[in-house]
Design a protein around this motif. Structure first.
Motif, PDB file in Angstrom:
ATOM      1  N   TYR A   1     -14.704  -0.979   2.621  1.00  0.00           N
ATOM      2  CA  TYR A   1     -13.276  -0.549   2.744  1.00  0.00           C
ATOM      3  C   TYR A   1     -13.119   0.475   1.768  1.00  0.00           C
ATOM      4  O   TYR A   1     -13.596   0.469   0.550  1.00  0.00           O
ATOM      5  CB  TYR A   1     -12.506  -1.735   2.191  1.00  0.00           C
TER       6      TYR A   1
ATOM      7  N   ARG B   1       0.118  -4.524   7.851  1.00  0.00           N
ATOM      8  CA  ARG B   1       0.439  -3.714   6.871  1.00  0.00           C
ATOM      9  C   ARG B   1      -0.429  -2.274   7.043  1.00  0.00           C
ATOM     10  O   ARG B   1       0.137  -1.332   7.213  1.00  0.00           O
ATOM     11  CB  ARG B   1       0.542  -3.801   5.688  1.00  0.00           C
ATOM     12  N   PHE B   2      -1.745  -2.620   7.379  1.00  0.00           N
ATOM     13  CA  PHE B   2      -2.525  -1.390   7.813  1.00  0.00           C
ATOM     14  C   PHE B   2      -2.067  -0.659   8.760  1.00  0.00           C
ATOM     15  O   PHE B   2      -2.078   0.458   9.073  1.00  0.00           O
ATOM     16  CB  PHE B   2      -3.958  -2.087   7.933  1.00  0.00           C
TER      17      PHE B   2
ATOM     18  N   ASP C   1       1.288   1.340   8.520  1.00  0.00           N
ATOM     19  CA  ASP C   1       1.308   2.263   7.929  1.00  0.00           C
ATOM     20  C   ASP C   1       0.521   3.429   8.664  1.00  0.00           C
ATOM     21  O   ASP C   1       1.068   4.585   8.751  1.00  0.00           O
ATOM     22  CB  ASP C   1       0.305   1.855   6.793  1.00  0.00           C
ATOM     23  N   ARG C   2      -0.531   3.103   9.483  1.00  0.00           N
ATOM     24  CA  ARG C   2      -1.139   4.044  10.282  1.00  0.00           C
ATOM     25  C   ARG C   2      -0.506   4.688  11.314  1.00  0.00           C
ATOM     26  O   ARG C   2      -0.476   6.062  11.213  1.00  0.00           O
ATOM     27  CB  ARG C   2      -2.398   3.500  10.748  1.00  0.00           C
TER      28      ARG C   2
ATOM     29  N   ILE D   1     -10.077  -4.928  10.467  1.00  0.00           N
ATOM     30  CA  ILE D   1      -9.608  -3.691  10.180  1.00  0.00           C
ATOM     31  C   ILE D   1     -10.384  -2.542  10.647  1.00  0.00           C
ATOM     32  O   ILE D   1      -9.741  -1.634  10.882  1.00  0.00           O
ATOM     33  CB  ILE D   1      -9.525  -3.948   8.304  1.00  0.00           C
TER      34      ILE D   1
ATOM     35  N   LEU E   1      -2.469  -8.407   6.285  1.00  0.00           N
ATOM     36  CA  LEU E   1      -3.066  -7.382   5.407  1.00  0.00           C
ATOM     37  C   LEU E   1      -3.256  -6.483   6.794  1.00  0.00           C
ATOM     38  O   LEU E   1      -3.221  -5.003   6.742  1.00  0.00           O
ATOM     39  CB  LEU E   1      -4.629  -7.714   5.227  1.00  0.00           C
TER      40      LEU E   1
ATOM     41  N   ARG F   1      -3.256   0.537   1.948  1.00  0.00           N
ATOM     42  CA  ARG F   1      -2.614   0.264   2.961  1.00  0.00           C
ATOM     43  C   ARG F   1      -2.527  -1.237   3.528  1.00  0.00           C
ATOM     44  O   ARG F   1      -1.420  -1.783   3.590  1.00  0.00           O
ATOM     45  CB  ARG F   1      -3.423   0.620   4.331  1.00  0.00           C
ATOM     46  N   MET F   2      -3.620  -2.087   3.221  1.00  0.00           N
ATOM     47  CA  MET F   2      -3.469  -3.555   3.515  1.00  0.00           C
ATOM     48  C   MET F   2      -2.720  -4.437   2.542  1.00  0.00           C
ATOM     49  O   MET F   2      -1.803  -5.144   2.742  1.00  0.00           O
ATOM     50  CB  MET F   2      -5.135  -4.080   3.631  1.00  0.00           C
TER      51      MET F   2
ATOM     52  N   GLU G   1       2.055   7.019   9.852  1.00  0.00           N
ATOM     53  CA  GLU G   1       1.278   8.169   9.246  1.00  0.00           C
ATOM     54  C   GLU G   1       0.958   9.239  10.474  1.00  0.00           C
ATOM     55  O   GLU G   1       1.322  10.311  10.000  1.00  0.00           O
ATOM     56  CB  GLU G   1      -0.123   7.718   8.352  1.00  0.00           C
TER      57      GLU G   1
ATOM     58  N   LYS H   1      -8.713   0.705  12.650  1.00  0.00           N
ATOM     59  CA  LYS H   1      -8.932   1.719  12.068  1.00  0.00           C
ATOM     60  C   LYS H   1      -9.264   2.746  12.962  1.00  0.00           C
ATOM     61  O   LYS H   1      -8.835   3.865  12.993  1.00  0.00           O
ATOM     62  CB  LYS H   1     -10.080   1.703  10.858  1.00  0.00           C
TER      63      LYS H   1
END
Lengths: 389, 162
Positions: free
Chosen positions: B17, A302-303, A306-307, A372, A299, B24-25, A310, A376
């Protein structure tokens, strides 16, 4: 007055303390830093594993074990290798329990490399291979991997560097820092190059169980003709979140393991007994823990990827370990400079790719062993920084 | 695991969240997460987004108690109507039907031990279906919803390592 400069071993003195240490020290001293710099899991060791360690102490198991490690542990390791990779190792002669994967790597290199031997090291990679090779009198030869090849080692690149002096290939996949993996079809070509040579492989598979996607990790030893020329270094640190327990292992052909065991016997005696008891429990009942942690890392992986994308950073898709390795080439500065400026401007700590070998230049390593929320916030700060460049 | 289940498991771990984070996750489009969450809310599977508060660290009086209720089941609907009556009170945070030595478990909260005890004495115990009650005050919350409430939140790793 003793002149230490004269008496210390020049080979040791010449090992770079690595300029990166200074940067690390700055980060450690700084407040409000969001670090993505850690190379170890954030999860606590699963309690049933800790509990097995505690029980072993309560039961008074506080003595040395056999040099090779407890027999029950080696038997469980043999089952693990069979279950995960269909590799059969004799627990009596082909498995050694070590102090972390690191010791297995060190002892394997020392058992194989003579002065003047060339050691092929896939790069960018973990920082220990080169100094250990030098300490053994070997000559490190880097095999540069490239983002265009998904940081995989190609048979061509390998072939090009093999000489009469080549003794060993250090093969670290899944790879720290790139997150690259070698799938079965990638390994075929490598095996084809090696099969007719006397080159041994030290396969550093400490991140093997952190391979993402539907396909599992394949060890190079699984390929035809490769088991006899491969020593696998593995560990409990990443697999079961047991970094502080300092436990790993080496699996390989009996004649090689015999020599590795000698080094271990004289340098270490045996791996920590408490950790060995905990590790038996991990191997017996820890498959679910591996799965749970892997899902969680996935998870986060991917987070963060992806960031980064972006934000506008080219980020290769890491398929293993727990690092992303985005490119910073478009910002026109060295990875060192990028990391320093980012740290000063936004207080985010990444590791410059150049710390993992010349070919890591142009990239930065971001660990995603964090919640996360942490990722973030870090990504937001990187975005603030990058948007001003 | 289905995507819905993954979403539920992420949200039950952290209701903060955003749908974008979740997308995204899971590697799916944000629109998909929007519509799945809307469906899960619509079906009453997601009931509420809430916060786990450690009241003991907050400067305010907070007491909770687990009340065992032994009750006489009713011929028409067993424990149903009694349970519904018990849950009407604002003081009652949780009501479960239990197996074993008693029938209903109610978690009651208030500002003081006295207040909770008096609520049980005045409101729950006198109900005609209630045979007996036993009040167990919570003295310390160690773990709730998988969260360790004793330890301090800290990361004891070095900030940087290879």
């Amino acid at each position: 007055m003793i002149n230490y400069d004269k008496i210390l071993n020049p080979t040791v003195k010449d090992i770079k303390p690595s300029g990166i240490r200074k940067y690390f020290d700055i980060v450690e001293e700084m407040d409000n830093v969001i670090s993505l710099g850690v190379g170890e899991p954030d999860f606590a060791t699963p309690w049933h594993i800790c509990s097995a360690g505690v029980h072993s102490l309560e039961n008074g198991h506080t003595k040395y074990t056999s040099n090779r490690g407890r027999k029950e542990l080696r038997e469980e390791l043999a089952r693990f290798m069979e279950r995960k990779y269909r590799l059969t190792y004799d627990p009596m002669e082909e498995i050694l329990v070590t102090v972390g994967g690191s010791e297995a790597i060190d002892a394997a290199i020392r058992a194989l490399v003579q002065p003047g031997d060339e050691v092929l090291i896939v790069e960018p990679s973990f920082v220990c291979y080169e100094p250990i090779t030098r300490l053994a009198g070997g000559i490190p030869v880097s095999l540069k991997t490239r983002a265009e090849d998904n940081f995989k080692l190609t048979p061509e690149a390998l072939k090009e560097k093999i000489t009469d002096k080549t003794k060993l290939l250090i093969f670290p996949f899944p790879c720290n820092p790139t997150g690259a993996v070698m799938r079965r079809e990638d390994l075929e070509g490598i095996a084809a190059v090696l099969r007719d040579t006397n080159v041994m492989v030290l396969s550093d598979e400490v991140y093997a169980e952190l391979t993402f996607g539907d396909r599992k990790h394949v060890s190079i030893a699984e390929l035809e003709g490769m088991k006899e020329r491969t020593v696998i270094a593995g560990g409990f640190s990443k697999t079961y979140s047991m970094t502080g327990w300092r436990l790993g292992y080496a699996c390989g052909p009996a004649p090689v393991l015999l020599q590795i065991t000698k080094i271990h016997q004289f340098a270490i005696m045996c791996a920590p007994t408490t950790s060995q008891y905990a590790a038996i429990e991990a191997l017996k009942n820890g498959d679910e823990d591996i799965k749970k942690m892997r899902n969680e890392y996935d998870l986060r992986r991917r987070f963060i990827v992806d960031r980064f994308r972006e934000i506008g950073m080219d980020c290769f898709e890491p398929e293993g370990a727990f690092y992303a390795f985005p490119s910073i080439k478009k910002f026109g500065m060295s990875s060192d400079e990028f990391c320093k400026q980012l740290l000063m401007a936004e207080r985010v700590a990444l590791i410059p790719g150049s710390a993992f070998g010349e070919s890591g230049e142009g990239h930065v390593r971001a660990s995603y062993c964090y919640s996360i929320e942490h990722l973030k916030e870090a990504a937001q700060r990187v975005q603030n920084f990058v948007s001003k460049l | 695991m289905s995507t819905d289940k993954k979403i539920l498991s992420l949200l039950s771990d952290n209701a903060k969240y955003t749908n974008e984070d979740i997308a995204r996750m899971l590697g799916v489009k944000k629109e998909e997460v929007d519509s799945r969450i809307a469906d899960l809310e619509g079906q009453g599977i997601i009931r509420k987004y809430t916060t786990l508060v450690d009241w003991s660290r907050f400067d305010d009086a907070y007491v909770s108690a687990l009340i065992e209720l032994r009750v006489t089941p009713q011929p028409s609907d067993g424990f149903e109507s009694i349970a519904r009556k018990v849950m009407k009170y604002d003081e009652v945070e949780t009501v479960y039907l239990m197996s074993g030595g008693y029938d209903l478990c109610a978690i009651v909260t208030g500002h003081t031990f006295q207040e909770v005890a008096m609520f049980v004495a005045k409101e729950l115990a006198p109900m005609k279906e209630v045979i007996s009650t036993a009040t167990h005050f919570v003295l310390k919350r160690y773990k709730e919803l998988n969260v360790d409430l004793c330890g301090n939140i800290s990361d004891d790793r070095e900030k940087m390592s290879f």
